[in-house]
Motif scaffolding. Sequence first.
Motif, PDB file in Angstrom:
ATOM      1  N   GLY A 248       1.065  -1.296   0.065  1.00 22.80           N
ATOM      2  CA  GLY A 248       0.129   0.138  -0.077  1.00 22.80           C
ATOM      3  C   GLY A 248       0.803   1.713  -0.215  1.00 22.80           C
ATOM      4  O   GLY A 248       1.958   0.926   0.409  1.00 22.80           O
ATOM      5  N   GLY A 249       0.356   2.059  -0.562  1.00 22.56           N
ATOM      6  CA  GLY A 249       0.876   3.461  -0.492  1.00 22.56           C
ATOM      7  C   GLY A 249       0.555   4.684   1.332  1.00 22.56           C
ATOM      8  O   GLY A 249      -0.379   3.866   2.083  1.00 22.56           O
ATOM      9  N   GLY A 250       1.607   5.289   1.611  1.00 25.20           N
ATOM     10  CA  GLY A 250       1.488   5.966   2.394  1.00 25.20           C
ATOM     11  C   GLY A 250       0.537   6.566   2.773  1.00 25.20           C
ATOM     12  O   GLY A 250       0.696   7.447   1.558  1.00 25.20           O
ATOM     13  N   ASN A 251      -0.482   7.021   4.303  1.00 30.37           N
ATOM     14  CA  ASN A 251      -1.403   8.345   3.852  1.00 30.37           C
ATOM     15  C   ASN A 251      -0.624   9.646   3.744  1.00 30.37           C
ATOM     16  O   ASN A 251       0.025   9.680   4.599  1.00 30.37           O
ATOM     17  CB  ASN A 251      -2.352   7.981   5.050  1.00 30.37           C
ATOM     18  CG  ASN A 251      -3.449   6.497   4.193  1.00 30.37           C
ATOM     19  OD1 ASN A 251      -3.055   6.117   3.337  1.00 30.37           O
ATOM     20  ND2 ASN A 251      -4.666   6.291   5.631  1.00 30.37           N
ATOM     21  N   GLY A 258       4.582   0.432   0.945  1.00 28.32           N
ATOM     22  CA  GLY A 258       4.908  -0.881   1.994  1.00 28.32           C
ATOM     23  C   GLY A 258       5.522  -1.817   1.071  1.00 28.32           C
ATOM     24  O   GLY A 258       5.155  -0.834  -0.545  1.00 28.32           O
ATOM     25  N   GLY A 259       5.968  -2.842   1.496  1.00 27.15           N
ATOM     26  CA  GLY A 259       6.724  -3.688   0.344  1.00 27.15           C
ATOM     27  C   GLY A 259       5.782  -4.579  -0.318  1.00 27.15           C
ATOM     28  O   GLY A 259       4.423  -4.896   0.456  1.00 27.15           O
ATOM     29  N   GLY A 260       5.988  -5.490  -1.692  1.00 25.50           N
ATOM     30  CA  GLY A 260       5.470  -6.261  -1.133  1.00 25.50           C
ATOM     31  C   GLY A 260       5.396  -6.848  -3.263  1.00 25.50           C
ATOM     32  O   GLY A 260       6.098  -6.465  -3.968  1.00 25.50           O
ATOM     33  N   GLY A 261       4.855  -7.417  -3.654  1.00 25.78           N
ATOM     34  CA  GLY A 261       4.959  -7.442  -5.114  1.00 25.78           C
ATOM     35  C   GLY A 261       5.291  -8.866  -5.644  1.00 25.78           C
ATOM     36  O   GLY A 261       5.276  -9.384  -6.672  1.00 25.78           O
ATOM     37  N   ASN A 262       5.577 -10.182  -4.288  1.00 26.35           N
ATOM     38  CA  ASN A 262       6.033 -10.990  -4.856  1.00 26.35           C
ATOM     39  C   ASN A 262       5.325 -11.918  -4.007  1.00 26.35           C
ATOM     40  O   ASN A 262       4.099 -12.077  -3.694  1.00 26.35           O
ATOM     41  CB  ASN A 262       7.929 -11.106  -4.503  1.00 26.35           C
ATOM     42  CG  ASN A 262       8.686 -12.372  -5.284  1.00 26.35           C
ATOM     43  OD1 ASN A 262       7.525 -13.480  -6.417  1.00 26.35           O
ATOM     44  ND2 ASN A 262       9.748 -11.788  -5.348  1.00 26.35           N
ATOM     45  N   TYR A 263       5.617 -13.331  -4.097  1.00 27.72           N
ATOM     46  CA  TYR A 263       5.369 -14.619  -3.417  1.00 27.72           C
ATOM     47  C   TYR A 263       4.989 -14.473  -1.677  1.00 27.72           C
ATOM     48  O   TYR A 263       4.301 -14.982  -1.228  1.00 27.72           O
ATOM     49  CB  TYR A 263       6.193 -16.175  -3.480  1.00 27.72           C
ATOM     50  CG  TYR A 263       5.114 -17.052  -2.838  1.00 27.72           C
ATOM     51  CD1 TYR A 263       4.261 -17.677  -3.397  1.00 27.72           C
ATOM     52  CD2 TYR A 263       6.230 -17.857  -1.680  1.00 27.72           C
ATOM     53  CE1 TYR A 263       3.820 -18.992  -2.706  1.00 27.72           C
ATOM     54  CE2 TYR A 263       5.188 -18.898  -1.273  1.00 27.72           C
ATOM     55  CZ  TYR A 263       4.220 -19.476  -1.551  1.00 27.72           C
ATOM     56  OH  TYR A 263       3.520 -20.336  -1.198  1.00 27.72           O
ATOM     57  N   GLY A 267       7.669  -5.361   2.950  1.00 27.43           N
ATOM     58  CA  GLY A 267       7.061  -5.102   4.770  1.00 27.43           C
ATOM     59  C   GLY A 267       6.308  -4.267   4.907  1.00 27.43           C
ATOM     60  O   GLY A 267       6.354  -3.448   3.722  1.00 27.43           O
ATOM     61  N   SER A 268       6.373  -3.273   5.871  1.00 23.75           N
ATOM     62  CA  SER A 268       5.851  -1.911   5.637  1.00 23.75           C
ATOM     63  C   SER A 268       6.127  -1.235   5.993  1.00 23.75           C
ATOM     64  O   SER A 268       7.770  -0.517   5.902  1.00 23.75           O
ATOM     65  CB  SER A 268       5.087  -1.734   7.257  1.00 23.75           C
ATOM     66  OG  SER A 268       4.284  -3.096   8.027  1.00 23.75           O
ATOM     67  N   GLY A 269       5.676   0.161   5.216  1.00 26.72           N
ATOM     68  CA  GLY A 269       6.327   1.452   5.379  1.00 26.72           C
ATOM     69  C   GLY A 269       7.066   2.389   6.282  1.00 26.72           C
ATOM     70  O   GLY A 269       5.871   1.820   7.545  1.00 26.72           O
ATOM     71  N   PRO A 288       1.738   4.297   7.295  1.00 28.30           N
ATOM     72  CA  PRO A 288       3.056   3.868   6.189  1.00 28.30           C
ATOM     73  C   PRO A 288       1.546   2.791   5.453  1.00 28.30           C
ATOM     74  O   PRO A 288       0.516   1.953   6.242  1.00 28.30           O
ATOM     75  CB  PRO A 288       3.561   3.677   6.979  1.00 28.30           C
ATOM     76  CG  PRO A 288       3.026   2.647   8.533  1.00 28.30           C
ATOM     77  CD  PRO A 288       2.114   3.985   8.792  1.00 28.30           C
ATOM     78  N   GLY A 289       1.847   3.280   4.544  1.00 24.20           N
ATOM     79  CA  GLY A 289       1.881   1.386   3.564  1.00 24.20           C
ATOM     80  C   GLY A 289       1.709  -0.051   4.433  1.00 24.20           C
ATOM     81  O   GLY A 289       2.880  -0.528   4.699  1.00 24.20           O
ATOM     82  N   GLU A 290       0.526  -0.376   3.616  1.00 29.56           N
ATOM     83  CA  GLU A 290       0.687  -2.115   4.692  1.00 29.56           C
ATOM     84  C   GLU A 290       1.078  -2.717   3.281  1.00 29.56           C
ATOM     85  O   GLU A 290       1.097  -2.179   2.692  1.00 29.56           O
ATOM     86  CB  GLU A 290      -0.335  -2.859   4.691  1.00 29.56           C
ATOM     87  CG  GLU A 290      -1.058  -1.059   5.802  1.00 29.56           C
ATOM     88  CD  GLU A 290      -2.874  -1.952   5.872  1.00 29.56           C
ATOM     89  OE1 GLU A 290      -3.779  -2.395   4.375  1.00 29.56           O
ATOM     90  OE2 GLU A 290      -3.544  -0.943   6.741  1.00 29.56           O
ATOM     91  N   PRO A 291       1.838  -3.962   4.792  1.00 27.17           N
ATOM     92  CA  PRO A 291       3.171  -4.662   3.465  1.00 27.17           C
ATOM     93  C   PRO A 291       2.027  -5.536   2.754  1.00 27.17           C
ATOM     94  O   PRO A 291       0.728  -6.184   2.597  1.00 27.17           O
ATOM     95  CB  PRO A 291       3.997  -5.659   4.353  1.00 27.17           C
ATOM     96  CG  PRO A 291       2.875  -5.517   5.768  1.00 27.17           C
ATOM     97  CD  PRO A 291       2.105  -4.169   5.817  1.00 27.17           C
TER      98      PRO A 291
END
Length: 300
Positions: A248-251, A258-263, A267-269, A288-291
């Motif tokens: 997710g993107g930070g508010n 937040g990190g992600g996009g994989n299996y 991590g949190s932003g 912050p953005g959620e993972p």
Amino acid sequence: MKLITHQPSSKPFYLFLLIPLICASANIQAQTFTLRDTINQVATAILDVNHAGNYVTVQDPSAFQENDRVLLIKMQGAAIEESNDSGFGTIGNTNGVGLYEIATICSILGNNVIFQYHMVNDYAPLGTFSGKMQMIKIPQYAGNVNVTGALTAPAWNGNTGGVLIFEATGTITLNGDIDMSGKGFRGGHLLNSNYVCIPSMDGDNADENSVLAYYSLSSGEGGCKGEGIAEYIPLKETGKGNQANGGGGGNNHNAGGGGGGNYGIGGSGGTRQATTTAPIPICRGNHPGEPGTLLAGLGY
């Protein structure tokens, strides 16, 4: 031998090396092909799948011909929870994202590509906000392959790319890297916001602490979400809620994505810490953005 690799970073990629093994006479000298630079540049988006008719409808068939070996792969299309709370981004149905197969083109009629053998998967559903697929021409090498320089493929652009695949009948020797770094699902893009922060000395002004999971792009109150196996939802493209396995993107102001996009789980932003040093007021986003979601247990 078949190797399928997902890169352990916030921008994943698909990597396929398919090597059919054959028996060859010891008296036959196998031809050696040299590979480097960029391959898999012939690709097109798949607009529809007709499983019963054994064909797909593609955006542009002009670079393909009969007897081409192709990869069919569904990149996006998972259904997620859309509520504006902590449930946003929860995966309800993967809708076959990640399914793939290799096929041989029998004929091309207009934008319809018909295959020699019946498709294994039906890939349903497709259409608006229900799935993105692509068809990639697979380079064929009748002999040995020597990778002599950095080998890569086009980056995912929202319709095609993000996959490296070739076939060889002989031995593959890696004297260079196969590098798809940053070529998969994309991180949240830069958003020039006209949002005005209301500062306070402790950085905890209520206007900077929205708990909403999403905003529209036009609001400017949230960072853009990163990509994953779910497509962006109109008017819900920004904000802290994760986009399935995309972060997710930070508010509001000064909150990290937040990190992600994989299996694996992302991590949190981060948040920008406030300062009490007068007279510098600081705006801080406490949400912050959620993972990105962990995909384990979903059939991958």
